[in-house]
Design a protein around this motif. Structure first.
Motif, PDB file in Angstrom:
ATOM      1  N   ALA A  41       9.091 -13.619   8.349  1.00  0.00           N
ATOM      2  CA  ALA A  41       8.000 -13.182   7.471  1.00  0.00           C
ATOM      3  C   ALA A  41       6.685 -13.591   8.207  1.00  0.00           C
ATOM      4  O   ALA A  41       5.786 -12.865   7.910  1.00  0.00           O
ATOM      5  CB  ALA A  41       8.020 -14.302   6.290  1.00  0.00           C
ATOM      6  N   LEU A  42       6.466 -14.635   9.003  1.00  0.00           N
ATOM      7  CA  LEU A  42       5.320 -14.662   9.795  1.00  0.00           C
ATOM      8  C   LEU A  42       5.126 -13.636  10.784  1.00  0.00           C
ATOM      9  O   LEU A  42       3.693 -13.001  10.738  1.00  0.00           O
ATOM     10  CB  LEU A  42       5.567 -15.956  10.899  1.00  0.00           C
ATOM     11  N   SER A  43       6.017 -13.035  11.353  1.00  0.00           N
ATOM     12  CA  SER A  43       5.543 -11.866  12.236  1.00  0.00           C
ATOM     13  C   SER A  43       5.345 -10.438  11.557  1.00  0.00           C
ATOM     14  O   SER A  43       4.503  -9.810  11.853  1.00  0.00           O
ATOM     15  CB  SER A  43       6.989 -11.528  13.189  1.00  0.00           C
ATOM     16  N   VAL A  44       5.935 -10.299  10.276  1.00  0.00           N
ATOM     17  CA  VAL A  44       5.719  -9.364   9.471  1.00  0.00           C
ATOM     18  C   VAL A  44       4.235  -9.424   8.833  1.00  0.00           C
ATOM     19  O   VAL A  44       3.503  -8.219   8.891  1.00  0.00           O
ATOM     20  CB  VAL A  44       6.753  -9.129   8.076  1.00  0.00           C
ATOM     21  N   GLU A  45       4.105 -10.570   8.591  1.00  0.00           N
ATOM     22  CA  GLU A  45       2.548 -10.637   8.113  1.00  0.00           C
ATOM     23  C   GLU A  45       1.520 -10.540   9.272  1.00  0.00           C
ATOM     24  O   GLU A  45       0.172  -9.903   9.019  1.00  0.00           O
ATOM     25  CB  GLU A  45       2.298 -12.141   7.546  1.00  0.00           C
ATOM     26  N   ALA A  46       1.777 -11.089  10.295  1.00  0.00           N
ATOM     27  CA  ALA A  46       0.889 -10.610  11.516  1.00  0.00           C
ATOM     28  C   ALA A  46       0.700  -9.452  11.696  1.00  0.00           C
ATOM     29  O   ALA A  46      -0.365  -8.854  12.084  1.00  0.00           O
ATOM     30  CB  ALA A  46       1.354 -11.390  12.879  1.00  0.00           C
ATOM     31  N   ALA A  47       1.800  -8.619  11.506  1.00  0.00           N
ATOM     32  CA  ALA A  47       1.660  -7.110  11.909  1.00  0.00           C
ATOM     33  C   ALA A  47       0.723  -6.251  10.470  1.00  0.00           C
ATOM     34  O   ALA A  47       0.247  -5.542  10.863  1.00  0.00           O
ATOM     35  CB  ALA A  47       2.942  -6.389  11.786  1.00  0.00           C
ATOM     36  N   GLU A  48       0.926  -6.872   9.481  1.00  0.00           N
ATOM     37  CA  GLU A  48       0.206  -6.408   8.379  1.00  0.00           C
ATOM     38  C   GLU A  48      -1.345  -6.830   8.686  1.00  0.00           C
ATOM     39  O   GLU A  48      -2.230  -5.763   8.266  1.00  0.00           O
ATOM     40  CB  GLU A  48       0.699  -7.089   7.051  1.00  0.00           C
ATOM     41  N   LEU A  49      -1.593  -7.860   9.229  1.00  0.00           N
ATOM     42  CA  LEU A  49      -2.984  -8.037   9.606  1.00  0.00           C
ATOM     43  C   LEU A  49      -3.386  -6.970  10.554  1.00  0.00           C
ATOM     44  O   LEU A  49      -4.714  -6.427  10.490  1.00  0.00           O
ATOM     45  CB  LEU A  49      -2.793  -9.426  10.144  1.00  0.00           C
ATOM     46  N   LEU A  50      -2.531  -6.852  11.773  1.00  0.00           N
ATOM     47  CA  LEU A  50      -2.816  -5.904  12.690  1.00  0.00           C
ATOM     48  C   LEU A  50      -3.062  -4.599  12.161  1.00  0.00           C
ATOM     49  O   LEU A  50      -3.996  -3.901  12.648  1.00  0.00           O
ATOM     50  CB  LEU A  50      -1.855  -5.989  13.797  1.00  0.00           C
ATOM     51  N   GLU A  51      -2.212  -4.166  11.351  1.00  0.00           N
ATOM     52  CA  GLU A  51      -2.522  -2.894  10.920  1.00  0.00           C
ATOM     53  C   GLU A  51      -4.015  -2.424  10.286  1.00  0.00           C
ATOM     54  O   GLU A  51      -4.307  -1.292  10.428  1.00  0.00           O
ATOM     55  CB  GLU A  51      -1.448  -2.512   9.497  1.00  0.00           C
ATOM     56  N   HIS A  52      -4.693  -3.429   9.796  1.00  0.00           N
ATOM     57  CA  HIS A  52      -6.070  -3.153   9.535  1.00  0.00           C
ATOM     58  C   HIS A  52      -7.018  -2.670  10.602  1.00  0.00           C
ATOM     59  O   HIS A  52      -8.092  -2.166  10.377  1.00  0.00           O
ATOM     60  CB  HIS A  52      -6.499  -4.394   8.602  1.00  0.00           C
ATOM     61  N   PHE A  53      -6.628  -3.247  11.694  1.00  0.00           N
ATOM     62  CA  PHE A  53      -7.328  -3.034  12.975  1.00  0.00           C
ATOM     63  C   PHE A  53      -6.896  -1.846  13.607  1.00  0.00           C
ATOM     64  O   PHE A  53      -7.570  -1.453  14.935  1.00  0.00           O
ATOM     65  CB  PHE A  53      -7.467  -4.347  13.743  1.00  0.00           C
ATOM     66  N   GLN A  54      -5.671  -1.497  13.392  1.00  0.00           N
ATOM     67  CA  GLN A  54      -5.061  -0.209  14.395  1.00  0.00           C
ATOM     68  C   GLN A  54      -6.048   0.892  15.059  1.00  0.00           C
ATOM     69  O   GLN A  54      -5.489   1.001  16.090  1.00  0.00           O
ATOM     70  CB  GLN A  54      -3.596   0.075  13.958  1.00  0.00           C
ATOM     71  N   TRP A  55      -6.697   1.605  14.137  1.00  0.00           N
ATOM     72  CA  TRP A  55      -7.282   2.587  14.616  1.00  0.00           C
ATOM     73  C   TRP A  55      -8.722   2.402  14.587  1.00  0.00           C
ATOM     74  O   TRP A  55      -9.435   3.318  15.138  1.00  0.00           O
ATOM     75  CB  TRP A  55      -7.365   3.908  13.712  1.00  0.00           C
ATOM     76  N   LEU A  56      -9.179   1.160  14.738  1.00  0.00           N
ATOM     77  CA  LEU A  56     -10.578   0.961  15.052  1.00  0.00           C
ATOM     78  C   LEU A  56     -10.806   0.696  16.408  1.00  0.00           C
ATOM     79  O   LEU A  56     -10.008   0.235  17.315  1.00  0.00           O
ATOM     80  CB  LEU A  56     -10.916  -0.365  14.136  1.00  0.00           C
TER      81      LEU A  56
ATOM     82  N   VAL D  44       3.447  -1.820  14.498  1.00  0.00           N
ATOM     83  CA  VAL D  44       3.299  -2.059  13.114  1.00  0.00           C
ATOM     84  C   VAL D  44       4.595  -1.378  12.426  1.00  0.00           C
ATOM     85  O   VAL D  44       4.955  -1.757  11.351  1.00  0.00           O
ATOM     86  CB  VAL D  44       1.919  -1.567  12.733  1.00  0.00           C
ATOM     87  N   GLU D  45       4.865  -0.226  12.809  1.00  0.00           N
ATOM     88  CA  GLU D  45       6.029   0.251  12.207  1.00  0.00           C
ATOM     89  C   GLU D  45       7.215  -0.376  12.202  1.00  0.00           C
ATOM     90  O   GLU D  45       8.103  -0.345  11.359  1.00  0.00           O
ATOM     91  CB  GLU D  45       6.069   1.840  12.817  1.00  0.00           C
ATOM     92  N   ALA D  46       7.448  -1.119  13.454  1.00  0.00           N
ATOM     93  CA  ALA D  46       8.725  -1.623  13.707  1.00  0.00           C
ATOM     94  C   ALA D  46       8.612  -3.055  12.713  1.00  0.00           C
ATOM     95  O   ALA D  46       9.779  -3.338  12.226  1.00  0.00           O
ATOM     96  CB  ALA D  46       8.816  -2.275  15.169  1.00  0.00           C
ATOM     97  N   ALA D  47       7.292  -3.614  12.536  1.00  0.00           N
ATOM     98  CA  ALA D  47       7.267  -4.825  11.755  1.00  0.00           C
ATOM     99  C   ALA D  47       7.734  -3.943  10.249  1.00  0.00           C
ATOM    100  O   ALA D  47       8.226  -4.998   9.292  1.00  0.00           O
ATOM    101  CB  ALA D  47       6.213  -5.415  11.781  1.00  0.00           C
ATOM    102  N   GLU D  48       7.355  -2.886   9.760  1.00  0.00           N
ATOM    103  CA  GLU D  48       7.458  -2.311   8.356  1.00  0.00           C
ATOM    104  C   GLU D  48       9.005  -2.130   8.326  1.00  0.00           C
ATOM    105  O   GLU D  48       9.597  -2.423   6.959  1.00  0.00           O
ATOM    106  CB  GLU D  48       6.772  -1.389   8.100  1.00  0.00           C
ATOM    107  N   LEU D  49       9.566  -1.787   9.377  1.00  0.00           N
ATOM    108  CA  LEU D  49      10.969  -1.688   9.226  1.00  0.00           C
ATOM    109  C   LEU D  49      11.735  -2.871   9.021  1.00  0.00           C
ATOM    110  O   LEU D  49      12.529  -3.023   8.402  1.00  0.00           O
ATOM    111  CB  LEU D  49      11.376  -0.970  10.732  1.00  0.00           C
ATOM    112  N   LEU D  50      11.198  -4.028   9.864  1.00  0.00           N
ATOM    113  CA  LEU D  50      11.886  -5.276   9.403  1.00  0.00           C
ATOM    114  C   LEU D  50      11.717  -5.922   8.358  1.00  0.00           C
ATOM    115  O   LEU D  50      12.490  -6.587   7.850  1.00  0.00           O
ATOM    116  CB  LEU D  50      11.235  -6.136  11.086  1.00  0.00           C
ATOM    117  N   GLU D  51      10.490  -5.617   7.700  1.00  0.00           N
ATOM    118  CA  GLU D  51      10.324  -6.063   6.296  1.00  0.00           C
ATOM    119  C   GLU D  51      11.332  -5.789   5.414  1.00  0.00           C
ATOM    120  O   GLU D  51      11.555  -6.625   4.620  1.00  0.00           O
ATOM    121  CB  GLU D  51       8.803  -5.510   5.807  1.00  0.00           C
ATOM    122  N   HIS D  52      12.101  -4.532   5.658  1.00  0.00           N
ATOM    123  CA  HIS D  52      12.982  -4.378   4.590  1.00  0.00           C
ATOM    124  C   HIS D  52      14.183  -5.327   4.840  1.00  0.00           C
ATOM    125  O   HIS D  52      14.886  -5.320   3.803  1.00  0.00           O
ATOM    126  CB  HIS D  52      13.463  -3.019   4.736  1.00  0.00           C
ATOM    127  N   PHE D  53      14.395  -6.041   5.835  1.00  0.00           N
ATOM    128  CA  PHE D  53      15.553  -6.769   6.194  1.00  0.00           C
ATOM    129  C   PHE D  53      15.181  -8.348   6.054  1.00  0.00           C
ATOM    130  O   PHE D  53      16.255  -9.166   6.007  1.00  0.00           O
ATOM    131  CB  PHE D  53      16.062  -6.689   7.537  1.00  0.00           C
TER     132      PHE D  53
END
Lengths: 124, 124, 124, 124
Positions: A41-56, D44-53
């Protein structure tokens, strides 16, 4: 649930830890909170955080518009909440661990060697 | 660098934040610490933490041997340090954000509806 | 294990899939390869890949020195191997899924609207 | 965009690579596709995949309901598409890299030593 948190208080992190314990107990969610699941869950949340920055670019990432900053703030909060919860389940004191690690990093990267050397940095 | 951190103190997180500022300034590393880069680093550290749990079952993940727990403790610390640093660069108070999010979660998952419902949980 | 892979062949991905099946069976590793665990492993490998780029600027990330490129190449490979393995365990055809998704993306981001609009892109 | 992909064809991955090139060119998105940004997107996509599990146990993760499997399939596809795109930008042949890595793994984990040893596995 009454949280009565006080960030200025003696122990804001301990209060969050206790509130999270109560939160899980009230909902019978302890069963899901294995360290493994919390680390996911921690790793997934960290990726959701990163997502906001990904194309900036770097400059834009430091000047988020208010509505985006509000979303980022929530993701930062989620990461901290899972981090506190995971440390609690493992019986670790998060703040002491962070202080110890910072001291270790200071030894690993002495100012005299690290200063002004971006090349050094890229090899961290 | 003198850290004089005190986890029991009024503001252990604020002290870590200040120590991290000094740490980066001493090494001329501010240039690397864009919010974007810090969000990447946070995500990478969270994955390094997760790596320790990846092939364990839930029960084993709660009973780490001491030497593995020590490694996990360092990864937890790294995540917190980057999290504090990122919040600082964004001008956000991490503890207040976490308290606010916990209150929001309490409203989102009322005890009466969430309790005992693992199915509900899986739809978070 | 004889792999006899041939990237130029009719079905290089299917050959990798079969080789991975054999690889796990030979080592009695099927027991670890739940979709959940494979999704974790995939995510961890993706973060290891990202780690190589974390402090680089965009231009530098496109001009990796040979020894770093070799490491990145291995991480890319790890991601693909876990991806193929996970798709296999879920009974999914990875290539067909990717083709379908690309078609869906083409509909979601029509050229006329997406073109030249970086603002649009940041809202993906 | 006409994709005319054929997973049974000589080179489905090469066709996806070419389609992705065209996709980015048509939308003027090349400017965003630095290897660094693509590595972030992949993670980020890998984490979105992981989120489902994340809250499933191992057994449930192998028996996803159809609607969830459809979502997982799309995330798998996203990971592959970014992976192909990143390899292309780095000038790497993804399938050859994966074959090479599998051979390397076979040497690293000889059947005789790895077989039946879950303990060994957890130390990968």
């Amino acid at each position: 649930m009454s949280m009565k948190r006080d960030p200025e208080s003696l122990n804001a992190v301990a209060e969050l830890r206790d509130a999270l314990r109560q939160f899980a107990a009230d909902r019978d969610w302890e069963q899901f909170h294995s360290p493994k699941n919390l680390a996911i869950a921690l790793s997934v949340e960290a990726a959701e955080l990163l997502e906001h920055f990904q194309w900036l670019n770097d400059a834009s990432s430091a000047q988020l518009p208010p509505e985006k900053l509000a979303l980022v703030r929530e993701e930062l909060a989620d990461v901290l909440l899972y981090l506190i919860r995971l440390a609690d389940k493992l019986g670790l004191d998060l703040l002491v661990a962070a202080g110890d690690k910072l001291e270790k990093n200071a030894l690993k990267y002495p100012v005299a060697k690290a200063r002004g050397s971006s090349k050094k940095y890229t090899e961290l």
